[in-house]
Design a protein around this motif. Sequence first.
Motif, PDB file in Angstrom:
ATOM      1  N   VAL B  13       0.843  -1.199   0.000  1.00  0.00           N
ATOM      2  CA  VAL B  13       0.000   0.000   0.000  1.00  0.00           C
ATOM      3  C   VAL B  13       0.875   1.246   0.000  1.00  0.00           C
ATOM      4  N   MET B  15       3.895   1.574  -1.150  1.00  0.00           N
ATOM      5  CA  MET B  15       4.478   1.735  -2.484  1.00  0.00           C
ATOM      6  C   MET B  15       3.495   2.428  -3.412  1.00  0.00           C
ATOM      7  N   ALA B  16       2.253   1.936  -3.358  1.00  0.00           N
ATOM      8  CA  ALA B  16       1.236   2.499  -4.240  1.00  0.00           C
ATOM      9  C   ALA B  16       1.104   3.989  -3.985  1.00  0.00           C
ATOM     10  N   LEU B  17       1.114   4.366  -2.702  1.00  0.00           N
ATOM     11  CA  LEU B  17       0.922   5.780  -2.365  1.00  0.00           C
ATOM     12  C   LEU B  17       2.151   6.597  -2.749  1.00  0.00           C
ATOM     13  N   PHE B  19       4.188   6.096  -5.120  1.00  0.00           N
ATOM     14  CA  PHE B  19       4.291   6.317  -6.554  1.00  0.00           C
ATOM     15  C   PHE B  19       3.276   7.310  -7.083  1.00  0.00           C
ATOM     16  N   THR B  20       2.271   7.596  -6.271  1.00  0.00           N
ATOM     17  CA  THR B  20       1.362   8.677  -6.649  1.00  0.00           C
ATOM     18  C   THR B  20       2.197   9.936  -6.818  1.00  0.00           C
ATOM     19  N   GLN B  23       4.720   9.818  -9.862  1.00  0.00           N
ATOM     20  CA  GLN B  23       4.144   9.914 -11.190  1.00  0.00           C
ATOM     21  C   GLN B  23       3.996  11.354 -11.626  1.00  0.00           C
ATOM     22  N   ASP B  94      -7.574   7.744 -15.173  1.00  0.00           N
ATOM     23  CA  ASP B  94      -6.575   8.079 -14.159  1.00  0.00           C
ATOM     24  C   ASP B  94      -5.589   9.133 -14.665  1.00  0.00           C
TER      25      ASP B  94
END
Lengths: 123, 406, 373
Positions: B13, B15-17, B19-20, B23, B94
């Motif tokens: 989780v 990591m996902a955040l 990479f927000t 990006q 997205d």
Amino acid sequence: MTKRSMIVRGALLALYIAVGIWAYSTGKGYKIFVDNTDPAVAGAITVAIDGATPVKVRLGGYTGIMVKGTGSHRIKIMREGAPDFIGEFRFPPESTAAALAVSGIRPGSEIVVTPVDPETRDR
Amino acid sequence: MKKGLSILLIALVAMALVFTGCQKKDADATQAAFHIGVVTGSVSQSEDDLRGAEELIKLYGDAKSGGMISHLTYPDNFMDQMDTTISQILSFADDPLCKAIVVNQAVPGTAEAFKRVREKRPDILLFAGEPHEDPPVIQAAADIAVNSDFISRGYTIIWAAKELGAKTFVHISFPRHMSYETLGLRRLIMEQACADLGIKFVFETAPDPTTEVGVAGAQQYILEKVPQWVEKYGKETAFFCTNDAHTEPLLKQLLAFGGMFVEADLPSPLMGYPGALGLDLTAEAGDFTKILAKVESAVVEKGGAGRFGTWAYSYGFTVTAGLGEYARRIAAGEVQKGDTAALSDSFAMFTPGAKWASGKYINAITGQAADNHLLVYMDTYVFGKGYLPTTAQTIDPKYYQIKFGN
Amino acid sequence: MTLKADKLGKFLSDNIVTVIFLALTLVAIPFSRLSGTYILSNLIDRFARSSFLVFALILPIMAGMGINFAMVLGATAGQIGLIFAIDNNIMGVQGLVYASLLGMPISILLGWFCGQILNRARGREMVTGFILGFFMDGVYQFFGLYVMGWLIPIKTGQVAQIDGGGVRNTLGLESVRGGLDKIISLKIGPFAFPIVTFAVIALLCVFIIWFRKTKLGQDMRAIGQEQGVSHSAGINVDRTRILAIVISTLLACLGQIIYLQNMGNMFTYTSQRQAGYFAAAAILVGGATVTRATIKNVFIGVFLVHSLYITMPLAGKELFDSAMIGQYMSDFINFGIISLALVLHAWRNRRNADLARAGLRGGAALAAAGGDK
């Protein structure tokens, strides 16, 4: 089978049927055709019934919208350059489809809804 | 043990955040003002559609390297994986730069994906090419849906046959196809058009390739039957078949025994002709001008000049590229959404020499025209003769009133 | 060898499928270039959509019957219920309740039938269940294409095929779309939480925890350990196994209805097939084995499989510069993992048997080092 388990099973069966009847009677969908055929009304309108996703009705056309259950429904009519209209109408009981003419709406009086045969205008 | 797993999950989780944030950073280099998402089938499923997307990338660049187009494919077994189709389409929402999404072909799930995109990003234009879902379903979800015009072509194919000098029109099909609304209705229109233009209409049944006879059996039947049909109805007869597998043997025999052919069900120079003529087109892949020239010289050589026709460009290729171009023009503010002339113009950009026409889809039951569902067709190209002005023909409105019922 | 390294080795070998999947997902996330918000909001949506289905697999695993691929039967029953709900034009959550009421008796009947067959195919439950799923496909098509329309009239054109016979290939579920999800949808920032769906899933978790403690639940676990001993202990083995399958089929029926109300679209004759593959993949990736599964496995599995579904096609595209290859990659990895999990299970069984034997021989040292043989 004991008497008690008979009663329990009977009650479950009754509940099953009762829930079924509830779902059928309150969930049954009816079709309301919203007509936008009055030449005095300029342009397309957008209609939302019971807070559902608004649907566009072009001028001179109609759109069929499904509503849940007979009884009273809230309708919101949006038109560009004019204030939104919010009113209520009653779906005529014992019919599966009905039409509502936007041109027939007069402020203050009840919205006229007439039963129609869904076969003559589908979708 | 449990702890270990939960730690790893938390890491995921995190990591996902993280990479927000990342990006956003690489978005600032040289960038197109907006992006257009294009979804097509893969090479194995529908090659022409995919080549159309590649053409767009060639023209406007890949979004990954600062261009405009980002291309995805839907799964080959799209009937089983609606989930994936939906999330592929939805993933464009997205991208804050995304201004339009083009799906060709709009396989089942497209309408649902469009609804979800619209909930998130009402500003994105949603275009559907050759929708598989029912017209009312896709009309409610898409900004524009485009089909090949099965109604108008019911008339224009007959008109073209008359132009070629045909006295008889043979319609080859089988019951399964005739139960489809589009194909069945077109046959009725063809029958009416034949009566009006003074051509004899004949219906011939051929085996369905999806049954136990298979493609080979169906093709064998056509190979054996065509010489008899030509003898029976004369050489001034135009043939038409609804099934792609029938097209190749039909063309082969017509070239050998005489007879005419206006265009295939989904016309393209690649439809039937390369196989019937034994052409190798690997060198010309993707370049329709060259493909057409090569097919033409082979047809003329066999004595088919003025008797065989096609669409000069692939329909699937043009729909992907044309819808992408139309989306670009709207997003760039060059044209208005709903400008159908601009749509035809965008299509014509990829088909130099040929024109497109479009009409509105008319609900067969209610007779209401849908504003956002267009049926398109293009000029027929006759080998050794050039384009017929098919799209310039006016079609009697009565053909649109013909109803398909069982 | 230190104790710590040994523990790590055992942890890895026990959870290798989960670890591989997690690693792949972690690699795929940055390459997909998707934002965290997108991934998370999608995960919430997909979690609500499909976790109920995966729960259907727990009980049969508990009862030692392996992965119940025959849950496809339950999913079919749910679809039959939905067909009738759509045809009778019943909207919203009532439509879903109506579909469940119709689907439940059918799924109980199918589950009972399936349990009878699996009892006669002891030891080969998984492959038998798999084939039963195909068998059911045929029965269902016969029902949908022949019985419906000829024996049971179809009322609406939305459901009937254009020639009037049989149910359409794709069914729009517009009238019940989001029937459960949208009753209460809690918006927090960019995320929407379907509260009622989550409540239903929580209720199911509570049910499963409670069920494990009941007499029947205890019996199932005993049977899962050793059927012979359970039988001599006075447990009706056949009946308990049938019950496990019946409950699983029933849950699959409800799960499929929840899944489809979220999807808003149903492929009448193929949607149910996906249910089995997905649920099996999720529970195995979540760390369950063919003999042991918990609620935790379901949650981890659903979470991981969906993360990969969301990111892999885009990551593959980025890595190989081709939209197609990304698509193939995710299929390949997904089914590869299912195979890996099944192979590993067989391998682990043998290893454990070896260890047990070594332990009997008094080879404690060998047993301790068994993790890295």
